[in-house]
Design a protein around this motif. Structure first.
Motif, mmCIF file in Angstrom:
data_model
loop_
_atom_site.group_PDB
_atom_site.id
_atom_site.type_symbol
_atom_site.label_atom_id
_atom_site.label_comp_id
_atom_site.label_asym_id
_atom_site.label_seq_id
_atom_site.Cartn_x
_atom_site.Cartn_y
_atom_site.Cartn_z
ATOM 1 N N GLN A 1 37.718 41.006 45.404
ATOM 2 C CA GLN A 1 36.961 42.031 44.680
ATOM 3 C C GLN A 1 37.824 43.227 44.306
ATOM 4 O OE1 GLN A 1 33.781 42.134 43.478
ATOM 5 N NE2 GLN A 1 33.562 39.990 44.078
ATOM 6 N N ARG B 1 40.054 36.132 39.503
ATOM 7 C CA ARG B 1 39.257 36.196 40.737
ATOM 8 C C ARG B 1 38.574 34.853 40.994
ATOM 9 N NH1 ARG B 1 34.829 40.535 40.388
ATOM 10 N NH2 ARG B 1 36.591 41.941 40.801
ATOM 11 N N THR C 1 30.064 34.163 41.908
ATOM 12 C CA THR C 1 31.085 34.836 41.104
ATOM 13 C C THR C 1 31.264 34.185 39.734
ATOM 14 O OG1 THR C 1 32.280 35.440 43.130
ATOM 15 C CG2 THR C 1 33.482 35.626 41.053
ATOM 16 N N THR D 1 40.418 40.368 39.089
ATOM 17 C CA THR D 1 39.295 40.524 38.165
ATOM 18 C C THR D 1 39.132 39.266 37.314
ATOM 19 O OG1 THR D 1 40.748 41.510 36.476
ATOM 20 C CG2 THR D 1 39.611 43.031 37.970
#
Length: 239
Positions: free
Chosen positions: A117, A125, A60, A121
């Motif tokens: 998810q 996240r 990520t 954002t």
């Protein structure tokens, strides 16, 4: 600075691979005896969850491919351990292990992925995943505190294997350096904790090693059951 962080990260990956492979001897024994005996599955379940979360974090967050790759390797290794455990565990332990895998490795991990998810954002996240990873890692790094208490109480290092303590020290130290170079707080906190705990364990080992011989025979019977449970926690240091 970028090149230095890369080389230190590669070194950290190499050390982490050895940490992930440290329980191989335990599982060779399990396969040979076709029984998990008194070994517990929880450390392996926790290590798989830990490695899975750090893999997700590495994927990520931009530029953290070193974190993602080594923990992806850890995922594969821990899955193999758990499959072997499920094959050779007695029915009651097999059911318990399958339940833990379903709740933690499937349910909790899936909830973390779906929740971050769909609900978060960007940097938010990444931060949420980082907090989960760091929190679980600190809990896992804290597990040897019980072994340290045993060392002080019994004046014996039987229940605190040197290689485990040394791996905490080296692995935590290398990843702490890497996290400082790339300015990653979520890597710094748990690995800095692991480095400090590893240092404390080595100091205890140096202090109580000379007292160990008289109690070695008395404690040797418990060593086989104790050390594999402790050995698994070190892989949290794979981050």
């Amino acid at each position: 600075m970028v090149e230095l962080s890369f080389y230190i990260g590669v070194l950290g990956n190499i050390i982490s691979v050895f940490v992930f492979l440290s329980p191989v001897k335990t599982f060779l024994r399990i396969v040979k005896r076709r029984s998990t005996e008194e070994f517990e599955s929880l450390p392996y379940v926790c290590m798989l969850l830990n490695a899975s979360l750090w893999t997700y974090y590495g994927i990520t967050k931009s530029g953290e491919y070193l974190v993602a790759t080594v923990n992806a390797f850890g995922d594969v290794v821990e899955i193999i351990y758990l499959v072997l455990f499920l094959i050779y565990a007695p029915p009651k332990m097999r059911t318990r292990t399958a339940l833990l895998v379903g709740i933690l490795n499937v349910g909790l991990f899936a909830a973390a992925v779906v929740g971050t998810q769909l609900g978060l954002t960007g940097d938010t996240r990444v931060d949420a995943i980082g907090f989960m990873c760091a929190g679980l890692n600190i809990i896992m790094y804290g597990s040897p505190l019980a072994a340290m208490k045993t060392v002080i109480t019994t004046k014996s290092v039987e229940f605190m294997p040197f290689l485990l303590s040394f791996s905490f020290f080296v692995n935590g130290g290398v990843w702490t350096c890497y996290s400082l170079l790339v300015m990653d707080f979520f890597l710094l906190v748990p690995n800095g904790t692991g480095f400090l705990l590893g240092t404390a364990q080595l100091i205890l080992y140096a202090i109580y090693r000379r007292y160990d011989k008289p109690s070695r025979n008395r404690l040797s019977e418990g060593l086989e059951e104790a050390s594999p449970k402790e050995c698994l926690i070190a892989s949290s240091s794979s981050e």
